[in-house]
Enzyme design. Structure first.
Site, PDB file in Angstrom:
ATOM      1  NE  ARG A  26      17.975  45.975  34.780  1.00 29.08           N
ATOM      2  CZ  ARG A  26      17.252  44.970  34.277  1.00 29.08           C
ATOM      3  NH1 ARG A  26      17.660  43.708  34.446  1.00 29.08           N
ATOM      4  NH2 ARG A  26      16.140  45.193  33.601  1.00 29.08           N
ATOM      5  CD  GLN A 168      13.910  41.245  28.658  1.00 32.95           C
ATOM      6  OE1 GLN A 168      13.493  41.142  27.513  1.00 32.95           O
ATOM      7  NE2 GLN A 168      14.312  40.206  29.360  1.00 32.95           N
ATOM      8  CG  ASP A 313      10.604  36.393  34.842  1.00 32.65           C
ATOM      9  OD1 ASP A 313      10.047  36.390  33.726  1.00 32.65           O
ATOM     10  OD2 ASP A 313      11.624  37.056  35.079  1.00 32.65           O
ATOM     11  NE  ARG A 388      11.982  32.986  34.845  1.00 33.71           N
ATOM     12  CZ  ARG A 388      13.023  33.230  35.646  1.00 33.71           C
ATOM     13  NH1 ARG A 388      13.245  32.482  36.706  1.00 33.71           N
ATOM     14  NH2 ARG A 388      13.856  34.231  35.387  1.00 33.71           N
TER      15      ARG A 388
HETATM   16  C1  S3P Z   1      13.743  41.055  32.848  1.00 32.38           C
HETATM   17  C2  S3P Z   1      12.499  41.536  32.560  1.00 32.38           C
HETATM   18  C3  S3P Z   1      11.348  40.690  32.257  1.00 32.38           C
HETATM   19  C4  S3P Z   1      11.586  39.240  32.674  1.00 32.38           C
HETATM   20  C5  S3P Z   1      12.941  38.749  32.300  1.00 32.38           C
HETATM   21  C6  S3P Z   1      14.023  39.606  32.915  1.00 32.38           C
HETATM   22  C7  S3P Z   1      14.828  42.010  33.116  1.00 32.38           C
HETATM   23  O1  S3P Z   1      11.083  40.751  30.874  1.00 32.38           O
HETATM   24  O2  S3P Z   1      10.598  38.403  32.135  1.00 32.38           O
HETATM   25  O3  S3P Z   1      13.122  37.408  32.736  1.00 32.38           O
HETATM   26  O4  S3P Z   1      15.855  41.620  33.697  1.00 32.38           O
HETATM   27  O5  S3P Z   1      14.675  43.178  32.748  1.00 32.38           O
HETATM   28  P1  S3P Z   1      10.152  41.930  30.272  1.00 32.38           P
HETATM   29  O6  S3P Z   1      10.630  43.170  30.892  1.00 32.38           O
HETATM   30  O7  S3P Z   1      10.362  41.943  28.791  1.00 32.38           O
HETATM   31  O8  S3P Z   1       8.756  41.556  30.651  1.00 32.38           O
END
Ligand code: S3P
Length: 427
Positions: A26, A168, A313, A388
């Protein structure tokens, strides 16, 4: 690469936890579209956040990197250039999903591709809302990478209630929304990590059990000068290793403790883990602390549906703690695990079975028969090229009673390049 992990006689020492991948992605993207020059320190050397940086460079953003220090000269919302070649997101779902929202919103034609694992992950969940916003995206079989942003289209703001709890997807829609004349509204019922809204300073309202987040052209994009805190998701491997190993006393330094990320700590504590949090402080806007974890007598637990996105995660390594707790534990409501870098429910269940654990697999999770004081049976397993899973298997190896072989162990570098070095230093 194949790694042999031998049982550790003890786990002792201090580990500086590597920087947070989610925050780093980000910082790279948001700094690029601000009008400021951002200085970011403790930027991760890990493959995923490096993919985000190189994509932004290909989009014409002046970025210089010296060790862990990155300088990003923001080009503003309208300054991204059409890339000369395909944008390679590597293994990083966050890069692909966030960048697609950003570029579709900004009207920058581009193609985004990923490695084999990312190419198998569905992008339908972002394609659908982006199309509702009037944006033109195409994909292989209308769902899988490579993704193509075909032509610049004006953003039509939407009101979007997230069908799956996903930071995400939330971030993708909010980033596209930054280019709309009037606000896009994203509604979240089950909270997911909140870095995007926090780092962009977006307007957020909580009404009852729903969170409403707004983004539009009228919102100024702040620079992202900061020090990236340690990644709680990387600390998770040591929290579990320290709790289950019979002779453990580990100190973990500089760990981010944003409450939208730390459910694993609460889960482990209710299982009886001896975790202490000290030296709580802020690094920029993010809370950070040090942890100590010692050998613990763990009790079984069940994971609540609302805990799943916060611990998503960390669930693979949590299964190791569950296997070492005296009784039956369960993770359900977690079918999202099947959509990660690999199908993590299948991958974990294969390795735990190989290590002598009785386990039942469900579409949305696992039930694990734990044994207090368990030593894992020596096993041979593969990470399926998932970072992981590789590190979860390593924690099992440290707490086993013979040499364990982990194939595709190099995957750890996706989020934690020094994992094997840190493991040697404490075992
Ligand atoms: C993340 C959101 C998660 C996570 C990924 C990183 C992020 O995915 O599993 O490792 O940085 O926004 P989801 O939001 O699709 O569950």
């Amino acid at each position: 690469m194949k790694k042999t992990v031998s049982p550790a006689r003890k786990l002792n020492g201090e580990i500086t936890i590597p920087p947070d991948k989610s925050i780093a992605h980000r910082a790279a993207l948001f700094a690029s579209i601000s009008d400021e020059v951002s200085h970011i320190s403790n930027y991760p050397a890990a493959q995923d956040p490096q993919s985000s940086l190189s994509c932004m460079q290909q989009l014409g953003v002046p970025i210089t990197q010296e060790n862990d220090r990155v300088e990003i000269k923001g080009v503003g919302r309208k300054g991204l250039q059409k890339p000369a070649s395909v944008l390679d997101c590597g293994n990083s779902g966050t890069t692909m999903r966030l960048l697609t929202g950003l570029l579709a919103g900004a009207g920058v034609p581009a193609t985004l591709q990923g490695d084999d694992s990312l190419s198998r992950r569905t992008m339908k969940r972002i394609i659908e809302p982006l199309r509702k916003m009037g944006l033109s995206i195409s994909a292989r079989e209308d769902a899988y990478p490579p993704l193509r942003i075909e032509k610049p289209m004006p953003v039509q703001p939407i009101r979007f209630e997230l069908p799956v709890a996903s930071a995400q997807v939330k971030s993708c829609v909010l980033l596209a929304g930054l280019f709309g004349e009037s606000p896009t509204e994203v509604i979240e019922r089950i909270p997911s990590r909140d870095h995007t809204e926090k780092m962009l300073g977006l307007e957020v309202k909580q009404r009852g059990d729903k969170k409403f987040i707004y983004s539009s052209l009228g919102h100024d994009i702040p620079g992202q000068s900061m020090r990236i805190p340690g990644d709680f998701s990387s600390a998770a491997f040591w929290l579990v290793a320290g709790a289950v190993h019979p002779e453990a006393d580990l100190q973990l330094k500089g760990v981010g403790i944003n409450p939208s990320r730390t459910a694993l700590m609460d889960i482990l504590k209710r299982m009886g883990a001896r975790i202490e949090v000290s030296n709580e402080r802020y690094e920029g806007k993010e809370p950070v602390a040090d942890f100590s974890v010692k050998t613990s007598d763990l009790q079984p637990t069940e994971i609540h549906a609302w805990e799943v996105p916060n611990a998503i995660d960390e669930l693979p390594v949590l299964t190791v703690a569950m296997a070492c707790a005296g009784g039956t534990s369960a993770i359900r409501h977690a079918s999202e695990l099947r959509h990660k870098e690999t199908d993590r429910i299948a991958a974990i269940s294969e390795i735990l079975k190989a290590a002598g654990v009785e386990i039942q697999e469900f579409e949305d999770g696992l039930e694990i028969s734990g044994e207090s004081g368990r030593r894992f049976k020596p096993f041979e397993g593969t990470s399926r090229d998932d970072h992981r899973i590789a590190m979860t298997a390593a924690v099992m190896g440290l707490c086993s009673n013979g040499d364990c072989t982990i194939h595709e162990a190099e995957a750890a570098a996706v989020s934690y390049p020094d994992f094997w070095k840190d493991m040697e230093s404490v075992s």
